[in-house]
Scaffold this active site. Structure first.
Site, PDB file in Angstrom:
ATOM      1  N   ARG A  15       0.842  -1.209   0.000  1.00 54.42           N
ATOM      2  CA  ARG A  15       0.000   0.000   0.000  1.00 54.42           C
ATOM      3  C   ARG A  15       0.874   1.256   0.000  1.00 54.42           C
ATOM      4  O   ARG A  15       1.022   1.899  -1.030  1.00 54.42           O
ATOM      5  CB  ARG A  15      -0.960  -0.064   1.213  1.00 54.42           C
ATOM      6  N   ASP A  16       1.497   1.587   1.115  1.00 52.72           N
ATOM      7  CA  ASP A  16       2.315   2.802   1.176  1.00 52.72           C
ATOM      8  C   ASP A  16       3.473   2.685   0.184  1.00 52.72           C
ATOM      9  O   ASP A  16       3.820   3.638  -0.520  1.00 52.72           O
ATOM     10  CB  ASP A  16       2.848   2.990   2.601  1.00 52.72           C
ATOM     11  N   HIS A 205       4.938   4.716  12.799  1.00 52.14           N
ATOM     12  CA  HIS A 205       5.072   4.646  11.331  1.00 52.14           C
ATOM     13  C   HIS A 205       6.075   5.722  10.919  1.00 52.14           C
ATOM     14  O   HIS A 205       5.771   6.908  10.912  1.00 52.14           O
ATOM     15  CB  HIS A 205       3.679   4.908  10.746  1.00 52.14           C
ATOM     16  N   HIS A 207       8.758   7.380   8.198  1.00 53.89           N
ATOM     17  CA  HIS A 207       9.392   7.521   6.885  1.00 53.89           C
ATOM     18  C   HIS A 207      10.845   7.900   7.147  1.00 53.89           C
ATOM     19  O   HIS A 207      11.201   8.322   8.261  1.00 53.89           O
ATOM     20  CB  HIS A 207       8.632   8.550   6.044  1.00 53.89           C
ATOM     21  N   CYS A 238       3.804   9.389   0.697  1.00 53.52           N
ATOM     22  CA  CYS A 238       2.468   9.858   0.320  1.00 53.52           C
ATOM     23  C   CYS A 238       2.603  10.806  -0.866  1.00 53.52           C
ATOM     24  O   CYS A 238       3.393  11.749  -0.822  1.00 53.52           O
ATOM     25  CB  CYS A 238       1.834  10.566   1.510  1.00 53.52           C
ATOM     26  N   ASN A 247       9.167   4.655   3.327  1.00 56.31           N
ATOM     27  CA  ASN A 247       9.088   4.189   4.713  1.00 56.31           C
ATOM     28  C   ASN A 247      10.433   3.599   5.117  1.00 56.31           C
ATOM     29  O   ASN A 247      11.235   3.222   4.260  1.00 56.31           O
ATOM     30  CB  ASN A 247       8.051   3.067   4.837  1.00 56.31           C
TER      31      ASN A 247
HETATM   32  P1  HMG Z   1     -12.908  14.355  -3.585  1.00 59.50           P
HETATM   33  O1  HMG Z   1     -12.602  14.677  -5.003  1.00 59.50           O
HETATM   34  O2  HMG Z   1     -13.068  15.488  -2.627  1.00 59.50           O
HETATM   35  O3  HMG Z   1     -14.165  13.376  -3.455  1.00 59.50           O
HETATM   36  O4  HMG Z   1     -11.740  13.404  -3.088  1.00 59.50           O
HETATM   37  P2  HMG Z   1     -15.709  13.660  -3.519  1.00 59.50           P
HETATM   38  O5  HMG Z   1     -16.308  13.154  -2.261  1.00 59.50           O
HETATM   39  O6  HMG Z   1     -15.962  15.096  -3.891  1.00 59.50           O
HETATM   40  O7  HMG Z   1     -16.171  12.726  -4.741  1.00 59.50           O
HETATM   41  C1  HMG Z   1     -15.682  12.954  -6.051  1.00 59.50           C
HETATM   42  C2  HMG Z   1     -15.671  11.659  -6.817  1.00 59.50           C
HETATM   43  O8  HMG Z   1     -14.765  10.728  -6.198  1.00 59.50           O
HETATM   44  C3  HMG Z   1     -17.049  10.951  -6.830  1.00 59.50           C
HETATM   45  O9  HMG Z   1     -17.135  10.240  -8.060  1.00 59.50           O
HETATM   46  C4  HMG Z   1     -16.931   9.945  -5.724  1.00 59.50           C
HETATM   47  O10 HMG Z   1     -17.780   8.824  -5.867  1.00 59.50           O
HETATM   48  C5  HMG Z   1     -15.463   9.512  -5.857  1.00 59.50           C
HETATM   49  P3  HMG Z   1     -17.926  10.882  -9.324  1.00 59.50           P
HETATM   50  O11 HMG Z   1     -19.309  11.180  -8.798  1.00 59.50           O
HETATM   51  O12 HMG Z   1     -17.168  12.119  -9.704  1.00 59.50           O
HETATM   52  O13 HMG Z   1     -17.839   9.788 -10.346  1.00 59.50           O
HETATM   53  N1  HMG Z   1     -14.944   9.020  -4.586  1.00 59.50           N
HETATM   54  C6  HMG Z   1     -14.257   7.864  -4.469  1.00 59.50           C
HETATM   55  N2  HMG Z   1     -13.879   6.944  -5.382  1.00 59.50           N
HETATM   56  C7  HMG Z   1     -13.198   5.859  -4.924  1.00 59.50           C
HETATM   57  N3  HMG Z   1     -12.874   5.698  -3.611  1.00 59.50           N
HETATM   58  C8  HMG Z   1     -13.239   6.604  -2.685  1.00 59.50           C
HETATM   59  C9  HMG Z   1     -13.961   7.742  -3.115  1.00 59.50           C
HETATM   60  N4  HMG Z   1     -14.449   8.821  -2.462  1.00 59.50           N
HETATM   61  C10 HMG Z   1     -15.055   9.575  -3.373  1.00 59.50           C
HETATM   62  N5  HMG Z   1     -12.914   6.398  -1.413  1.00 59.50           N
HETATM   63  C11 HMG Z   1     -10.949  11.634  -1.650  1.00 59.50           C
HETATM   64  C12 HMG Z   1     -11.727  12.951  -1.737  1.00 59.50           C
HETATM   65  C13 HMG Z   1     -10.758  11.337  -0.170  1.00 59.50           C
HETATM   66  C14 HMG Z   1     -11.741  10.543  -2.313  1.00 59.50           C
HETATM   67  C15 HMG Z   1      -9.582  11.799  -2.364  1.00 59.50           C
HETATM   68  O14 HMG Z   1      -8.977  12.949  -1.883  1.00 59.50           O
HETATM   69  C16 HMG Z   1      -8.679  10.620  -2.164  1.00 59.50           C
HETATM   70  O15 HMG Z   1      -8.922   9.549  -2.671  1.00 59.50           O
HETATM   71  N6  HMG Z   1      -7.566  10.816  -1.386  1.00 59.50           N
HETATM   72  C17 HMG Z   1      -6.700   9.707  -1.054  1.00 59.50           C
HETATM   73  C18 HMG Z   1      -5.288  10.191  -0.949  1.00 59.50           C
HETATM   74  C19 HMG Z   1      -4.376   9.043  -0.573  1.00 59.50           C
HETATM   75  O16 HMG Z   1      -4.645   7.890  -0.861  1.00 59.50           O
HETATM   76  N7  HMG Z   1      -3.242   9.362   0.084  1.00 59.50           N
HETATM   77  C20 HMG Z   1      -2.323   8.370   0.508  1.00 59.50           C
HETATM   78  C21 HMG Z   1      -2.781   7.574   1.681  1.00 59.50           C
HETATM   79  S1  HMG Z   1      -2.491   8.402   3.230  1.00 59.50           S
HETATM   80  C22 HMG Z   1      -0.810   8.089   3.547  1.00 59.50           C
HETATM   81  O17 HMG Z   1      -0.111   7.589   2.725  1.00 59.50           O
HETATM   82  C23 HMG Z   1      -0.270   8.443   4.903  1.00 59.50           C
HETATM   83  C24 HMG Z   1       0.040   7.210   5.762  1.00 59.50           C
HETATM   84  O18 HMG Z   1       0.957   6.362   5.145  1.00 59.50           O
HETATM   85  C25 HMG Z   1       0.611   7.689   7.100  1.00 59.50           C
HETATM   86  C26 HMG Z   1       1.762   8.689   6.919  1.00 59.50           C
HETATM   87  O19 HMG Z   1       2.830   8.291   6.445  1.00 59.50           O
HETATM   88  O20 HMG Z   1       1.506   9.872   7.195  1.00 59.50           O
HETATM   89  C27 HMG Z   1      -1.230   6.417   6.070  1.00 59.50           C
HETATM   90 MG    MG Z   2       3.117   6.567   5.193  1.00 58.13          MG
END
Ligand code: HMG
Ligand code: MG
Length: 297
Positions: A15-16, A205, A207, A238, A247
């Site tokens: 994932r990450d 966690h 990095h 991220c 990481n």
């Molecule tokens: P948005 O554009 O604000 O979403 O994105 P929305 O609610 O306005 O919806 C827009 C469209 O997205 C709609 O589809 C929704 O159905 C769809 P449309 O009507 O246009 O066809 N939608 C989705 N589709 C699939 N899966 C979903 C979803 N939600 C809405 N869950 C959203 C908001 C949260 C979806 C977007 O910003 C996003 O996907 N962000 C994810 C970012 C990400 O994955 N970052 C990495 C993970 S975090 C990380 O790595 C940190 C960590 O490792 C810890 C650390 O190191 O800090 C955990």
């Molecule tokens: Mg991370």
């Protein structure tokens, strides 16, 4: 503080590790990577995330990954909102990691919401997941530093962690998203968390941008932490946290812990095989000490 005899490593490579790769890794290669990692001995693994494919195209095959590899105990998937949680549940997820940063500037870039807006929406989702018997992990990003706001006041991190614990989260994975924390900062924050949230499972966690992750793990062990996220090959980061590197590399964590007489249940040689399987599909070089040494042998 007596160090633990056993440490749980939560492998986050699929994932990450992969989410930051721009070239799509074929689903069957991800599946082979995941299977090899289970074979290497991990008991918990983040295998994919149910996020928008427009935001993170690499995770667009989350349903397929879950269909093929999601039935193993210890499988964790990430989900940022109700849609992601609903999709994860329909794919059979039993352990869901929600995620939120302490800083609003980061959250706006990562999930298009402020910290309080997102938390308001997540609390009822967590309640409903707990009512269904799902294990809830909460990943707390920017717990030490934010790429946009700089140093984060530990009190703000403690407050957000407490909100998740009160909402019913079983585990907090507290993250140094951009790899800036020092060992003294890690010791301080995890000591406070241990004191203030004694009944919540705490995971660190790190990095490894500034190469302090192993030292931070040691400092966290001294603070009483015995659960660490890491990514095979040191992949990861991220896409919405500029400047962050991967990481901490799982093979280095395993090597260090084993040298300290701490068991992990992970076989380092089988882990190296997992690196060899994913290496042709990723752009990042593998620079971990254990990997390089084991190649020389
Ligand atoms: P948005 O554009 O604000 O979403 O994105 P929305 O609610 O306005 O919806 C827009 C469209 O997205 C709609 O589809 C929704 O159905 C769809 P449309 O009507 O246009 O066809 N939608 C989705 N589709 C699939 N899966 C979903 C979803 N939600 C809405 N869950 C959203 C908001 C949260 C979806 C977007 O910003 C996003 O996907 N962000 C994810 C970012 C990400 O994955 N970052 C990495 C993970 S975090 C990380 O790595 C940190 C960590 O490792 C810890 C650390 O190191 O800090 C955990
Ligand atoms: Mg991370």
């Amino acid at each position: 503080m007596k160090l633990p005899d056993y440490v749980t490593i939560i492998e986050v490579g699929p994932r990450d590790g992969l989410q930051n790769e721009t070239q799509f890794v074929p689903t069957e290669k991800k599946l082979a990577f995941i299977r090899q990692l289970w074979t290497a001995g991990f008991k918990e693994m983040e295998v994919t995330s149910f996020v928008s494919p427009k935001w993170v195209p690499q995770m667009m095959d989350s349903k397929e990954v879950m269909k093929q590899a999601g039935n193993k105990k210890g499988t964790i998937v990430l989900a940022p909102n109700k849609k992601g949680i609903d999709d994860a549940l329909s794919s059979g997820a039993k352990s869901i990691a929600v995620f939120l940063g302490v800083s609003t500037s980061f959250n706006k870039k990562n999930i298009n919401k402020s910290t309080s807006e997102a938390m308001e929406r997540l609390v009822p989702e967590i309640n409903s997941l707990k009512a269904k018997g799902i294990f809830v992990r909460a990943c707390i990003s920017t717990a030490f530093y934010c790429p946009y706001e700089g140093k984060i006041d530990p009190q703000s991190t403690l407050d957000l962690c407490r909100q998740f614990a009160e909402a019913g989260a079983d585990e907090l994975s507290v993250a140094d998203t951009i790899g800036e924390a020092s060992p003294s900062e890690a010791f301080e924050l995890f000591s406070l968390l241990k004191q203030q949230l004694p009944s919540t499972l705490l995971t660190a966690h790190f990095h490894d941008t500034k190469k302090m992750a192993l030292a931070n793990i040691y400092a966290s062990l001294l603070a009483g932490i015995d659960r660490f996220d890491s990514s095979t090959g040191g992949l990861g980061g991220c896409p919405f946290a500029p400047g962050a590197s991967g990481n901490v590399a799982t093979e280095d964590v395993v090597y260090m812990l084993h040298r300290m007489g701490i068991q992990t249940g992970v076989n380092p040689d089988l882990l190296i095989e997992a690196i060899s399987m994913i290496k042709p599909y990723v752009s990042r070089p593998f620079l971990s000490g254990y990997y390089i040494n084991s190649k020389i042998k």
